[in-house]
Design a protein around this motif. Structure first.
Motif, short mmCIF file in Angstrom:
data_model
loop_
_atom_site.label_atom_id
_atom_site.label_comp_id
_atom_site.label_asym_id
_atom_site.label_seq_id
_atom_site.Cartn_x
_atom_site.Cartn_y
_atom_site.Cartn_z
N UNK B 89 0.80 -1.23 0.00
CA UNK B 89 0.00 0.00 0.00
C UNK B 89 0.82 1.27 0.00
N UNK B 245 -4.90 4.18 -1.60
CA UNK B 245 -5.25 3.15 -2.58
C UNK B 245 -6.51 2.42 -2.15
N UNK B 246 -6.91 1.45 -2.93
CA UNK B 246 -8.12 0.69 -2.62
C UNK B 246 -9.34 1.32 -3.27
N UNK B 247 -10.45 1.38 -2.53
CA UNK B 247 -11.70 1.86 -3.10
C UNK B 247 -11.87 3.38 -2.97
N UNK B 251 -6.98 7.26 -6.55
CA UNK B 251 -5.83 6.79 -5.76
C UNK B 251 -4.58 7.56 -6.14
N UNK B 252 -3.67 7.73 -5.22
CA UNK B 252 -2.44 8.46 -5.54
C UNK B 252 -1.76 8.95 -4.29
N UNK B 283 -7.35 0.64 6.26
CA UNK B 283 -6.09 0.10 6.78
C UNK B 283 -5.03 1.19 6.67
N UNK B 286 -0.31 0.14 6.07
CA UNK B 286 0.04 -1.06 5.30
C UNK B 286 -0.18 -2.34 6.07
N UNK B 319 -5.31 2.56 2.95
CA UNK B 319 -6.02 1.71 2.02
C UNK B 319 -7.49 1.65 2.44
N UNK B 321 -11.32 0.27 2.18
CA UNK B 321 -12.09 -0.92 1.84
C UNK B 321 -13.57 -0.58 1.91
N UNK B 325 -16.44 -5.63 0.59
CA UNK B 325 -15.26 -6.48 0.76
C UNK B 325 -15.45 -7.53 1.85
N UNK B 326 -15.04 -8.75 1.58
CA UNK B 326 -14.95 -9.75 2.63
C UNK B 326 -13.60 -9.56 3.32
N UNK B 330 -8.92 -10.09 2.80
CA UNK B 330 -7.84 -9.12 2.99
C UNK B 330 -6.88 -9.63 4.08
#
Lengths: 159, 415
Positions: B89, B245-247, B251-252, B283, B286, B319, B321, B325-326, B330
């Motif tokens: 991440x 990152x992620x949903x 992202x950036x 999260x 990382x 990050x 989620x 997401x389950x 992850x």
């Protein structure tokens, strides 16, 4: 599948020249020396390891120990291009499982395997550090981001 | 107001990262030039006054390290730039290395002058080929133009940099494992103490800093430690890079002072959650980080503010989620990651990461046994307390935080 090495330039004088360049640094020259040779040969054959060990004064067992410790060094034949598919968290959240399936489907191999023509080795890799491009994969040194099954097919030129 | 800054990333995407003239034209090497007119102690003093906190993840005072290496009388001393960014991440160092490589060269030279070193080592992650190419070019160009080498600006100061490429090992981001790797060995951490400040690379006093930490140095030298302390909260001053990152829609890497809240980062900078979804968990830090709940988004993303709610900022990876997401999928990846990356030197980590991954993989498949929660807690705390390096000490952090934040395991009496 030792025949895959024949797809690489296997030029003994060139390898010796690399070793000579790193010789003076001794053991501190080991990692760069192995990396540079591998960039040439694809993987590190037993005779390369012996040559490096003799010239850099590192026991052969230590050389094998070092190679086996690092994911990016190989003591077995690999394909000409190594495909590293990231399947870590950020890529998973953006669909890496589908991307990995399409690589497997088009290449006809699973992770850790090499195509019979010696062209590709497929690997599933922990986070590669390109999470802004998720889902992503590296083909050799090239980074490919925002992958979809269609883009994978394009990359492998199977369509 | 979102407390954005444009200090660390001021050149990224704006100038050609391969052009030394462009770097110099945008103020590059002014800080090194100024540094060489100062006493080394004065520079260490400014880093101290700036209260610069290490950006690699451990949040250790940079000034303290600099002063400790400065005090050492053994010669030679070395400076090392830790560019082995591998925390899942995290990609903020890559952003700097690819976008402004000369800045790292300049910062390393300043740090070397300040602590009394003449040789620098830059250890860049093997999976970052573009960053490596740009750094190699920046070092070669700087050398050619006389910004590296002998007697810089006709002073006594000589300095050069050697670049090493990592070969695919997360643990080599640990400072002593990184030294082992440069020395041509398996990248296994050393027992500490002794610390790198006295016995580092090749056994010599060594200053090792993360890329982003070093990136702060030129502006501190130019503007002073007092200026730096005016940026953001007094306890956690200075700009920070957040890798999102992620949903999220965008992202950036985003730069802000550390009073930035998680809410602002996710919704105002990263564009919010796509698809009309809601946040399920975030999260932070990382795989070695901690999970936060959606009702905790008003927390400021500072080292100390996160600590007050039992979390860590770590490398600054965030990050997101969403609610589709389950979490088990992850967590399976988190534990598999540590299982793969444990170097095997100390057995709390070697065995703990294996057992932890096995149990979580079984749980993720829906196969719960009585006592799983207690076993994972026991394994996790043992790794935290008894492992010799940060990898093992943090290998259960995300998992145990997920257990305490969300009700993931069924109650024992329901089994």
């Amino acid at each position: 599948m030792t025949e895959t090495t024949e797809t690489f330039t296997y030029d003994y004088p060139a390898i010796e020249a690399i070793v000579t360049r790193h010789e003076a640094k001794g053991r501190a020259g080991l990692l760069p020396c192995l990396q540079e040779i591998q960039a040439f040969t694809g993987w590190l054959t037993p005779d390369i390891c012996q040559l490096v060990g003799r010239r850099l004064d590192v026991p052969l067992a230590d050389i094998y120990g070092v190679i086996d410790f690092y994911t990016l060094l190989y003591r077995e034949p690999v394909g000409k291009t190594i495909i590293r598919v990231c399947d870590d968290m950020a890529c998973y959240l953006n669909g890496s499982e589908e991307v990995l399936s399409s690589f497997k489907k088009w290449l006809g191999i699973g992770p850790g395997e090499t195509t019979p023509d010696g062209k590709y080795t497929l690997e599933v890799h922990p986070c590669l550090g390109y999470c802004d491009l998720a889902p992503m994969a590296m083909m050799g040194d090239d980074v490919h981001g925002h992958l979809t099954p269609d883009k994978v097919a394009d990359l492998l030129e199977v369509k | 107001m979102v407390p954005r800054t444009n200090i660390l990333g001021k050149r990224v995407g704006k100038i050609d990262p391969g052009s030394l003239p462009a770097y110099v034209a945008s103020g590059g090497f002014l800080a090194l030039r100024k540094a060489l007119t100062l006493q080394p102690e004065e520079i260490v003093h400014e880093i101290m006054a700036a209260h610069l906190i290490g950006r690699g993840g451990a949040a250790f005072s940079a000034g303290f390290k600099w002063a400790a290496v400065r005090r050492e009388t053994a010669r030679p001393k070395y400076v090392v730039c830790n560019a082995d960014e591998s925390e899942p991440g995290t990609f903020k160092d890559r952003y700097l290395l690819e976008g402004d490589p000369f800045r790292i060269v300049e910062a390393m030279a300043i740090s070397a002058y300040a602590v009394g070193a003449n040789r620098g080592f830059l250890y860049v992650r093997g999976e970052y080929p573009l960053a490596y190419k740009r750094l190699a070019h920046a070092v070669a160009e700087s050398r050619r133009a006389g910004y590296l080498g002998l007697n810089l600006w006709n002073t006594e100061f000589c300095f050069d940099i050697e670049i090493y490429r990592g070969a695919g090992a997360y643990v080599c981001g640990e400072e002593t494992a990184l030294f082992e790797s440069i020395e041509g060995r398996r990248g296994q951490p050393r027992l500490k103490p002794p610390f790198p400040t006295t016995n580092g690379l090749f056994g010599q006093p060594t200053l090792i800093n993360n890329v982003e930490t070093l990136a702060n140095v030129p502006d501190i030298v130019l503007n002073g430690g007092q200026w730096y302390r005016t940026l953001g909260p007094l306890t956690n001053p200075g700009p920070k890079l957040y890798a999102v990152s992620g949903h999220v829609r965008k992202p950036g890497v985003y730069e802000a002072t550390m009073d930035l809240t998680l809410q602002e980062l996710i919704y105002e900078l990263a564009g919010g959650i796509p698809g009309g979804r809601r946040v399920q968990a975030v999260l932070v830090g990382g795989a070695a980080g901690t999970f936060l709940r959606p009702d905790q988004l008003d927390v400021a993303l500072g080292f100390d503010t996160l600590r007050t709610i039992g979390a860590t900022l770590g490398s600054g990876a965030v990050m997101v989620l969403d609610d589709s997401v389950d979490l088990w999928n992850v967590l399976r990846r988190v534990t598999r990651f540590f299982q793969h990356e444990s170097c095997g030197k100390c057995f709390p980590c070697q065995l703990g990461t294996q057992r932890q991954a096995e149990i979580v993989t079984r749980l993720a498949a829906g196969n719960v046994h009585p006592g799983d929660g207690a076993a994972l807690t026991d394994i996790g705390l043992t790794m935290r307390d008894a492992s010799i390096c940060g990898l093992g000490q943090m290998a259960s952090s995300a998992l145990l935080s997920a257990f305490s934040q969300f009700s993931l395991l069924p109650r024992e009496d329901e089994l």
